[in-house]
Design a protein around this motif. Structure first.
Motif, mmCIF file in Angstrom:
data_model
loop_
_atom_site.group_PDB
_atom_site.id
_atom_site.type_symbol
_atom_site.label_atom_id
_atom_site.label_comp_id
_atom_site.label_asym_id
_atom_site.label_seq_id
_atom_site.Cartn_x
_atom_site.Cartn_y
_atom_site.Cartn_z
ATOM 1 N N LYS A 80 -3.109 -5.267 8.162
ATOM 2 C CA LYS A 80 -1.718 -4.816 8.031
ATOM 3 C C LYS A 80 -0.809 -5.963 7.613
ATOM 4 N N GLY A 81 -1.137 -7.186 8.064
ATOM 5 C CA GLY A 81 -0.336 -8.341 7.687
ATOM 6 C C GLY A 81 -0.633 -8.847 6.294
ATOM 7 N N MET A 82 -1.682 -8.320 5.656
ATOM 8 C CA MET A 82 -2.070 -8.790 4.320
ATOM 9 C C MET A 82 -1.627 -7.841 3.212
ATOM 10 N N ILE A 83 -1.109 -6.669 3.557
ATOM 11 C CA ILE A 83 -0.713 -5.693 2.545
ATOM 12 C C ILE A 83 0.798 -5.509 2.542
ATOM 13 N N ASP A 84 1.297 -4.874 1.490
ATOM 14 C CA ASP A 84 2.737 -4.669 1.339
ATOM 15 C C ASP A 84 3.044 -3.177 1.441
ATOM 16 N N THR A 85 3.453 -2.740 2.619
ATOM 17 C CA THR A 85 3.719 -1.318 2.837
ATOM 18 C C THR A 85 4.925 -0.817 2.042
ATOM 19 N N THR A 86 5.814 -1.721 1.614
ATOM 20 C CA THR A 86 6.982 -1.314 0.829
ATOM 21 C C THR A 86 6.573 -0.856 -0.572
ATOM 22 N N LYS A 87 5.350 -1.205 -0.990
ATOM 23 C CA LYS A 87 4.851 -0.799 -2.306
ATOM 24 C C LYS A 87 3.850 0.356 -2.204
ATOM 25 N N GLY A 88 3.778 0.940 -1.027
ATOM 26 C CA GLY A 88 2.879 2.068 -0.851
ATOM 27 C C GLY A 88 1.527 1.704 -0.278
ATOM 28 N N ASP A 89 1.290 0.428 0.031
ATOM 29 C CA ASP A 89 0.029 0.024 0.652
ATOM 30 C C ASP A 89 -0.047 0.582 2.071
ATOM 31 N N TYR A 90 -1.261 0.836 2.541
ATOM 32 C CA TYR A 90 -1.412 1.293 3.924
ATOM 33 C C TYR A 90 -2.818 1.004 4.438
ATOM 34 N N VAL A 91 -2.940 1.022 5.753
ATOM 35 C CA VAL A 91 -4.233 0.938 6.430
ATOM 36 C C VAL A 91 -4.228 2.010 7.504
ATOM 37 N N LYS A 92 -5.329 2.785 7.584
ATOM 38 C CA LYS A 92 -5.379 3.878 8.550
ATOM 39 C C LYS A 92 -6.823 4.137 8.967
ATOM 40 N N THR A 93 -6.966 4.745 10.122
ATOM 41 C CA THR A 93 -8.295 5.147 10.584
ATOM 42 C C THR A 93 -8.691 6.445 9.885
ATOM 43 N N SER A 94 -9.883 6.448 9.279
ATOM 44 C CA SER A 94 -10.334 7.647 8.574
ATOM 45 C C SER A 94 -11.377 8.420 9.358
ATOM 46 N N ASP A 95 -12.092 7.735 10.272
ATOM 47 C CA ASP A 95 -13.124 8.427 11.027
ATOM 48 C C ASP A 95 -13.485 7.615 12.268
ATOM 49 N N PHE A 96 -13.722 8.313 13.377
ATOM 50 C CA PHE A 96 -14.169 7.663 14.609
ATOM 51 C C PHE A 96 -15.286 8.503 15.202
ATOM 52 N N ASN A 97 -16.374 7.834 15.582
ATOM 53 C CA ASN A 97 -17.516 8.556 16.097
ATOM 54 C C ASN A 97 -18.181 7.777 17.232
#
Length: 249
Positions: A80-97
């Motif tokens: 999260k600290g390496m991407i720019d969310t103001t430009k539409g970047d994101y990090v999210k959980t896609s799957d948990f098992n």
């Protein structure tokens, strides 16, 4: 009143017959059909990375889950600290098992261990930083880089431009066909367009990402002089295909 209703009904029937006659005339007009296409090559400007954290424990699902959460939180916060969310970047959980794993001995099912997997999707427009993101995640305990998908942020605009090119080709070829047959184009009967992509993606980046993941616990992987995992987005080809039918006279 009855005469008025009868007159209206007759007029309606006449109008319907007239419309049917017009449609029938249109359907029987001559036409020519042309298939055209256009394409371009574009460098991708968006990358989506699928990173997984897998943990296991032979006795406790809670322990495997707690360890996974600790590592996943570190990976998530670092990325999260390496991407720019103001430009539409994101990090999210896609799957948990979280699941027990069994092995079979002499046709008997025997409990082996608990496994917990957490998949994180990272999307960024900074493709040059993709290698650093992967290396950072692995250094914090991520175990798999499952996939990288490159794309184009202005895909729709590229598609529209190519369709316009294909449409001009269609008119030119339609005119040639009609004139060659002693006719000329009087209108458009139908137009169907579609766009698609194909990607020339180097295999090396996936192999190297996996090699780094496999060697994450080795002394070589911890060496400070190790450069970031090389990521090459390659070239994305965009295709527009157009099928056009022109009325001719």
């Amino acid at each position: 009143m009855k005469k008025l209703l009868l007159a209206v009904a007759v007029l309606g029937l006449a109008a319907g017959l007239a419309a049917t006659s017009v449609n029938a005339a249109e359907d029987t007009r001559g036409y020519v059909t042309v298939a055209t296409s256009a394409n371009t090559e574009v460098s991708p400007d968006v990358v989506e990375i699928n990173i997984s954290v897998k943990t296991k424990d032979s006795k406790s699902l809670q322990k495997a889950t707690a360890e996974n959460k600790e590592i996943s939180d570190k990976v998530y916060n670092a990325i999260k600290g390496m991407i720019d969310t103001t430009k539409g970047d994101y990090v999210k959980t896609s799957d948990f098992n979280a699941t027990p794993v069994y092995r079979y001995t002499n046709s008997k099912q025997i409990f082996d261990r608990y496994e917990v997997s957490n998949s994180v999707i990272v999307k960024t427009k900074n493709i040059a930083q993709a290698g650093d993101i992967i290396d950072k995640a692995i250094s914090l305990g991520a175990t798999n880089v499952n996939d990288l998908v490159f794309s184009i942020s202005n895909y729709d605009n590229q598609c529209n431009d190519l369709i316009a090119v294909a449409a001009k080709k269609a008119r030119t070829r339609g005119d040639i066909m009609a004139k060659s047959a002693g006719s000329y184009i009087t209108g458009i009967k139908s137009m169907n367009a579609s766009c698609s992509t194909s990607q020339n993606r180097p295999v090396q980046y996936r192999l190297m990402a996996k090699n780094v993941a496999l060697s994450a616990g080795s002394a070589d992987a911890a060496a400070p002089e190790m450069s970031s995992t090389p990521i090459q987005g390659g070239i994305i080809k965009i295709y527009a295909n157009l099928n056009t039918s022109f009325f001719v006279k």
